[in-house]
Motif scaffolding. Sequence first.
Motif, PDB file in Angstrom:
ATOM      1  N   GLU A 159      10.749 -11.950  -0.892  1.00 29.45           N
ATOM      2  CA  GLU A 159      11.452 -11.490   0.305  1.00 29.45           C
ATOM      3  C   GLU A 159      11.244  -9.992   0.465  1.00 29.45           C
ATOM      4  O   GLU A 159      11.191  -9.251  -0.516  1.00 29.45           O
ATOM      5  N   GLU A 160      11.135  -9.556   1.709  1.00 29.64           N
ATOM      6  CA  GLU A 160      11.030  -8.113   1.964  1.00 29.64           C
ATOM      7  C   GLU A 160      12.378  -7.481   1.651  1.00 29.64           C
ATOM      8  O   GLU A 160      13.421  -7.984   2.076  1.00 29.64           O
ATOM      9  N   ARG A 197       3.190  -2.385   4.724  1.00 28.03           N
ATOM     10  CA  ARG A 197       3.890  -3.669   4.771  1.00 28.03           C
ATOM     11  C   ARG A 197       3.547  -4.485   3.539  1.00 28.03           C
ATOM     12  O   ARG A 197       2.606  -4.156   2.809  1.00 28.03           O
ATOM     13  N   SER A 203       3.465  -8.817   2.065  1.00 29.77           N
ATOM     14  CA  SER A 203       3.563 -10.237   2.411  1.00 29.77           C
ATOM     15  C   SER A 203       3.400 -11.045   1.141  1.00 29.77           C
ATOM     16  O   SER A 203       2.929 -10.545   0.127  1.00 29.77           O
ATOM     17  N   GLY A 204       3.810 -12.298   1.209  1.00 29.14           N
ATOM     18  CA  GLY A 204       3.665 -13.171   0.049  1.00 29.14           C
ATOM     19  C   GLY A 204       4.896 -13.997  -0.202  1.00 29.14           C
ATOM     20  O   GLY A 204       5.670 -14.301   0.713  1.00 29.14           O
ATOM     21  N   ASP A 205       5.114 -14.352  -1.464  1.00 24.04           N
ATOM     22  CA  ASP A 205       6.185 -15.257  -1.863  1.00 24.04           C
ATOM     23  C   ASP A 205       7.509 -14.561  -2.156  1.00 24.04           C
ATOM     24  O   ASP A 205       8.460 -15.206  -2.601  1.00 24.04           O
ATOM     25  N   TYR A 226       0.002  -3.829   1.579  1.00 26.11           N
ATOM     26  CA  TYR A 226      -0.936  -3.236   2.536  1.00 26.11           C
ATOM     27  C   TYR A 226      -0.639  -1.757   2.723  1.00 26.11           C
ATOM     28  O   TYR A 226       0.517  -1.361   2.859  1.00 26.11           O
ATOM     29  N   LEU A 277       1.895 -11.637  -4.111  1.00 25.40           N
ATOM     30  CA  LEU A 277       2.364 -10.546  -3.273  1.00 25.40           C
ATOM     31  C   LEU A 277       1.142  -9.750  -2.854  1.00 25.40           C
ATOM     32  O   LEU A 277       0.285  -9.440  -3.687  1.00 25.40           O
ATOM     33  N   SER A 296      -5.575  -2.919   0.723  1.00 20.19           N
ATOM     34  CA  SER A 296      -4.706  -4.033   0.314  1.00 20.19           C
ATOM     35  C   SER A 296      -4.890  -4.326  -1.167  1.00 20.19           C
ATOM     36  O   SER A 296      -5.999  -4.338  -1.666  1.00 20.19           O
TER      37      SER A 296
END
Length: 119
Positions: free
Chosen positions: A108-109, A102, A104-106, A94, A91, A72
């Motif tokens: 958008e995917e 993948r 994650s965070g603030d 991973y 952000l 990560s």
Amino acid sequence: MLVKKSLTVWLSAVVMTVMLSGCSSWVYRISIPQGNFLEQSDVDKLRVQMTQEQVLYVLGSPVAKDAFSDDSWHYSYTLNIGRDSEHRKSLVVYFENGLLARISGDFEEPEEFNIPLEQ
């Protein structure tokens, strides 16, 4: 008499300095950005199964990596605007077996995130 007058001047200068130090909130503070500045357009370039080198090319070096494994990467950005305002974004990317799995965070995917790049 001269010693008394110079002591009075010195003492009044010290008192004025202490009193004016209470006005330190009037001092201009520079906004200092820290970390990785990322925009949604940068994150939109990410695709599942990208290699770590490809992610490094797209996003740059992360602020922090996991100390115990390379699975990560953490990208964070902070901008202090004055005393009471702070802008933060983060952000986390991973990896599984060296490939992007993948995010994650603030941010958008991305819509096309689950479509791998052609190898």
